[in-house]
Design a protein around this motif. Structure first.
Motif, PDB file in Angstrom:
ATOM      1  N   GLY A  95      -5.317  -3.489   2.360  1.00  0.00           N
ATOM      2  CA  GLY A  95      -5.088  -4.211   1.488  1.00  0.00           C
ATOM      3  C   GLY A  95      -3.942  -4.485   0.474  1.00  0.00           C
ATOM      4  O   GLY A  95      -3.215  -5.369   0.139  1.00  0.00           O
ATOM      5  N   CYS A 124      -0.989  -5.943   2.573  1.00  0.00           N
ATOM      6  CA  CYS A 124      -1.105  -7.353   2.491  1.00  0.00           C
ATOM      7  C   CYS A 124      -0.313  -7.940   1.091  1.00  0.00           C
ATOM      8  O   CYS A 124       0.108  -8.827   1.439  1.00  0.00           O
ATOM      9  CB  CYS A 124      -2.521  -8.040   2.864  1.00  0.00           C
ATOM     10  N   GLY A 179      -5.693  -9.720   1.226  1.00  0.00           N
ATOM     11  CA  GLY A 179      -5.383  -8.406   0.977  1.00  0.00           C
ATOM     12  C   GLY A 179      -6.150  -7.717  -0.354  1.00  0.00           C
ATOM     13  O   GLY A 179      -6.653  -6.622  -0.294  1.00  0.00           O
TER      14      GLY A 179
END
Length: 306
Positions: free
Chosen positions: A288, A291, A132
């Protein structure tokens, strides 16, 4: 205290909070012609700090805790980082769009995640979270490559970098809070230290730069009221209350709505334009962040339960 799983009421409140936080850059930029961003942020922080002090001093002993040297030291450090964040926002908001500022400012969780990984064993990042981070930083690289070729655009690389560095300062302040005794005291105390320090520094900067001209317009009054009462006071109180009663991970995932709402607000209220490179970068950054916000043990079933 046993925290609850997120419910419909919490989701609704988080939607409102994210909308408020995403719109604060729009409010600052909309009134920038009537009052310097330094004075706007300094004044709103001063009034909000006064509200917090009056409301929570008796319950949380905000001033008494400062007699502890460790708390006073960390309170000053976190306050300076919080002030640095808004110094960068105040500079950058005049050089770039509110949409760009909203996106880059809310990269803060990326930097706090990296810092906590190296400082706290329980905050080690998983492979998914490292992926991420890589995706998000790729998105940042793509977004900032959209450098204007002439002076007629609404944004600049300097302004965008101010937003990114402001996100770093915010992330650093989160790490400082998490790794110090500030994590054990009432959140109202930490918020007061942050607001009071920011008010002092930004008002002084505004005065030193001679940015004291104020045009009392309807836009300015509405902007300051929104920033002070809604953003710096009510939204933070609601946020800290939610943190007391609900799972932090679920709230952290929902907060990813904030940069998206900030981008939408900039387009709707200020007529800002979005370029393909910025849109692509923003999507990668949001993916990102999603995550990174998931705890190491998370999987797709966790997302389905939110």
């Amino acid at each position: 205290m046993i925290r609850k799983r997120i419910d419909n009421a919490a989701i609704l409140l988080m939607v409102v909070i994210c909308g408020v936080w995403g719109s604060q850059q729009v409010a600052i930029k909309a009134a920038a012609a009537d009052m310097s961003p330094f004075l706007q942020v300094g004044l709103r922080s001063a009034i909000a700090a006064l509200f917090i002090g009056l409301l929570f001093q008796r319950r949380d002993n905000i001033f008494g805790l400062l007699r502890d040297r460790n708390i006073a030291k960390m309170g000053a450090i976190v306050g300076l980082l919080f002030a640095l964040e808004f110094v960068l926002v105040s500079v950058g908001i005049t050089l770039t769009t509110a949409s760009h500022m909203a996106l880059y400012l809310y990269t803060a969780p990326l930097f706090s995640a990296i810092g906590l990984h190296f400082l706290l064993p329980e905050e080690r990042l998983s492979r998914l979270q490292w992926c991420g981070l890589a995706i998000a930083f790729l998105g940042i690289a793509i977004a900032v490559t959209m450098v204007p070729q002439n002076g007629n655009t609404q944004w600049s690389l300097t302004g965008d970098l101010c937003g990114l560095f402001a996100g770093m300062a915010w992330g650093a302040s989160s790490v400082a809070i998490r790794c110090s005794r500030l994590a054990t005291i009432p959140s109202s105390c930490t918020l007061f230290y942050q607001l009071a320090t920011t008010a002092l520094i930004l008002l002084l900067i505004g005065l030193m730069l001679g940015e004291t001209t104020v045009q009392l317009t309807t836009v300015l009054v509405m902007s300051l009221t929104f920033q002070t009462v809604i953003v710096a006071f009510l939204s933070y109180l609601i946020w800290f209350t939610l943190l007391r009663y609900y799972h932090v991970a679920s709230l952290g995932t929902l907060i990813l709505m904030t940069p998206a709402m900030g981008i939408i607000a900039g387009v709707l209220f200020l007529g800002e334009s979005l370029q393909p490179a910025f849109i692509a970068g923003a999507l990668l950054i949001l993916i990102g962040l999603l995550c990174v916000s998931l705890p190491p043990s998370a999987n797709l079933r966790r997302l389905s339960r939110l």
